[in-house]
Design a protein around this motif. Structure first.
Motif, short mmCIF file in Angstrom:
data_model
loop_
_atom_site.label_atom_id
_atom_site.label_comp_id
_atom_site.label_asym_id
_atom_site.label_seq_id
_atom_site.Cartn_x
_atom_site.Cartn_y
_atom_site.Cartn_z
N GLY A 1 -55.41 8.24 -21.10
CA GLY A 1 -54.55 7.37 -20.80
C GLY A 1 -53.13 7.89 -21.09
N LEU A 2 -53.03 8.91 -21.92
CA LEU A 2 -51.91 9.48 -22.25
C LEU A 2 -51.43 10.38 -21.26
CD1 LEU A 2 -49.48 10.08 -24.46
CD2 LEU A 2 -51.09 11.93 -25.32
N ILE A 3 -52.35 11.08 -20.91
CA ILE A 3 -52.24 12.06 -19.58
C ILE A 3 -51.58 11.37 -18.39
CG2 ILE A 3 -53.25 13.83 -18.07
CD1 ILE A 3 -54.71 14.72 -20.56
N ILE A 4 -52.19 10.32 -18.01
CA ILE A 4 -51.76 9.42 -17.04
C ILE A 4 -50.70 8.70 -17.02
CG2 ILE A 4 -52.57 7.42 -15.57
CD1 ILE A 4 -55.61 8.21 -16.06
N GLY A 5 -50.31 8.39 -18.25
CA GLY A 5 -48.98 7.68 -18.65
C GLY A 5 -47.82 8.87 -18.42
N VAL A 6 -47.93 9.95 -19.05
CA VAL A 6 -47.05 10.89 -18.91
C VAL A 6 -46.87 11.48 -17.51
CG1 VAL A 6 -46.59 13.55 -19.25
CG2 VAL A 6 -47.41 11.98 -21.32
N VAL A 7 -47.86 11.74 -16.68
CA VAL A 7 -47.96 11.97 -15.36
C VAL A 7 -46.99 11.02 -14.55
CG1 VAL A 7 -48.86 12.50 -13.17
CG2 VAL A 7 -49.60 13.83 -15.47
N THR A 8 -47.63 9.80 -14.75
CA THR A 8 -46.83 8.76 -13.95
C THR A 8 -45.28 8.57 -14.34
OG1 THR A 8 -48.82 7.42 -14.21
CG2 THR A 8 -46.79 6.02 -13.55
N GLY A 9 -44.88 8.70 -15.52
CA GLY A 9 -43.44 8.79 -16.01
C GLY A 9 -42.77 9.80 -15.33
N ILE A 10 -43.27 10.95 -15.29
CA ILE A 10 -42.72 12.22 -14.67
C ILE A 10 -42.24 11.84 -13.11
CG2 ILE A 10 -42.88 14.64 -14.16
CD1 ILE A 10 -44.29 14.94 -16.68
N PHE A 11 -43.28 11.41 -12.44
CA PHE A 11 -43.38 11.19 -11.08
C PHE A 11 -42.48 10.07 -10.67
CE2 PHE A 11 -46.91 14.09 -10.99
CZ PHE A 11 -46.50 15.38 -10.16
N LEU A 12 -42.65 8.83 -11.26
CA LEU A 12 -41.82 7.72 -10.96
C LEU A 12 -40.58 7.46 -11.65
CD1 LEU A 12 -44.87 4.94 -11.06
CD2 LEU A 12 -43.88 6.36 -9.36
N GLN A 13 -40.29 8.38 -12.60
CA GLN A 13 -38.95 8.51 -13.41
C GLN A 13 -38.63 7.06 -13.44
OE1 GLN A 13 -36.56 11.15 -11.40
NE2 GLN A 13 -37.70 12.83 -12.18
N PRO A 14 -39.04 5.82 -14.29
CA PRO A 14 -38.58 4.58 -14.53
C PRO A 14 -37.28 4.74 -15.02
CG PRO A 14 -40.23 5.10 -16.20
CD PRO A 14 -39.95 6.30 -15.24
N ASP A 15 -36.45 3.69 -14.69
CA ASP A 15 -35.39 3.49 -15.16
C ASP A 15 -35.18 2.54 -16.52
OD1 ASP A 15 -33.69 4.88 -13.44
OD2 ASP A 15 -33.61 3.23 -12.22
N ILE A 16 -34.64 2.88 -17.76
CA ILE A 16 -34.88 2.06 -18.85
C ILE A 16 -33.58 1.15 -19.02
CG2 ILE A 16 -34.94 2.03 -21.31
CD1 ILE A 16 -37.44 3.48 -19.79
N PRO A 17 -33.69 -0.17 -18.97
CA PRO A 17 -32.51 -1.02 -19.13
C PRO A 17 -31.77 -0.52 -20.32
CG PRO A 17 -34.24 -2.07 -19.06
CD PRO A 17 -35.01 -0.86 -19.12
N ILE A 18 -30.31 -0.60 -20.24
CA ILE A 18 -29.25 -0.07 -21.05
C ILE A 18 -29.47 -0.46 -22.18
CG2 ILE A 18 -26.65 0.10 -21.42
CD1 ILE A 18 -26.31 0.88 -18.75
N VAL A 19 -30.01 -1.88 -22.26
CA VAL A 19 -30.07 -2.60 -23.50
C VAL A 19 -31.25 -2.11 -24.35
CG1 VAL A 19 -30.63 -4.95 -24.37
CG2 VAL A 19 -29.45 -4.75 -22.51
#
Length: 110
Positions: free
Chosen positions: A6-24
């Protein structure tokens, strides 16, 4: 094994999708990561000590993240956000190094 996967999948997903974190939420993200890392290393330590419980892990993971975030939020509301952020980082840092030290002793002890 599922947690590592799950950790590996989460890191890979985060790298490829590059989600935007709300400024708040951006000021709280580092605190959330440190609190989550503390819970993960605590779970690893419990696993090596043969006292791991998935229920305890899930509860400690979310309670660490929520408590740390609420402390920093409260500090921001009171105007002392940087001091409480530092306090949370120091406490979690001590716990992280303590868990890493215990894991290291277990691994090298055999």
């Amino acid at each position: 094994m599922a947690a590592v996967l799950g950790l590996i999948i989460g890191v890979v997903t985060g790298i490829f999708l590059q989600p935007d974190i709300p400024i708040v939420l951006q000021p709280y993200l580092p605190i959330m990561v440190v609190a989550a890392l503390d819970a993960l290393l605590g779970a690893a330590r419990a696993y090596f000590e043969r006292s791991f419980s998935d229920k305890v892990f899930v509860i400690s993971f979310f309670s660490n993240v929520i408590t740390a975030t609420l402390l920093v939020f409260l500090g921001n509301q009171l105007g002392v956000g940087s001091q409480l952020t530092t306090a949370v980082i120091v406490v979690m840092g001590i716990r992280i190094f303590s868990n890493v030290s215990a894991i290291r002793r277990f691994i090298f002890r055999g």
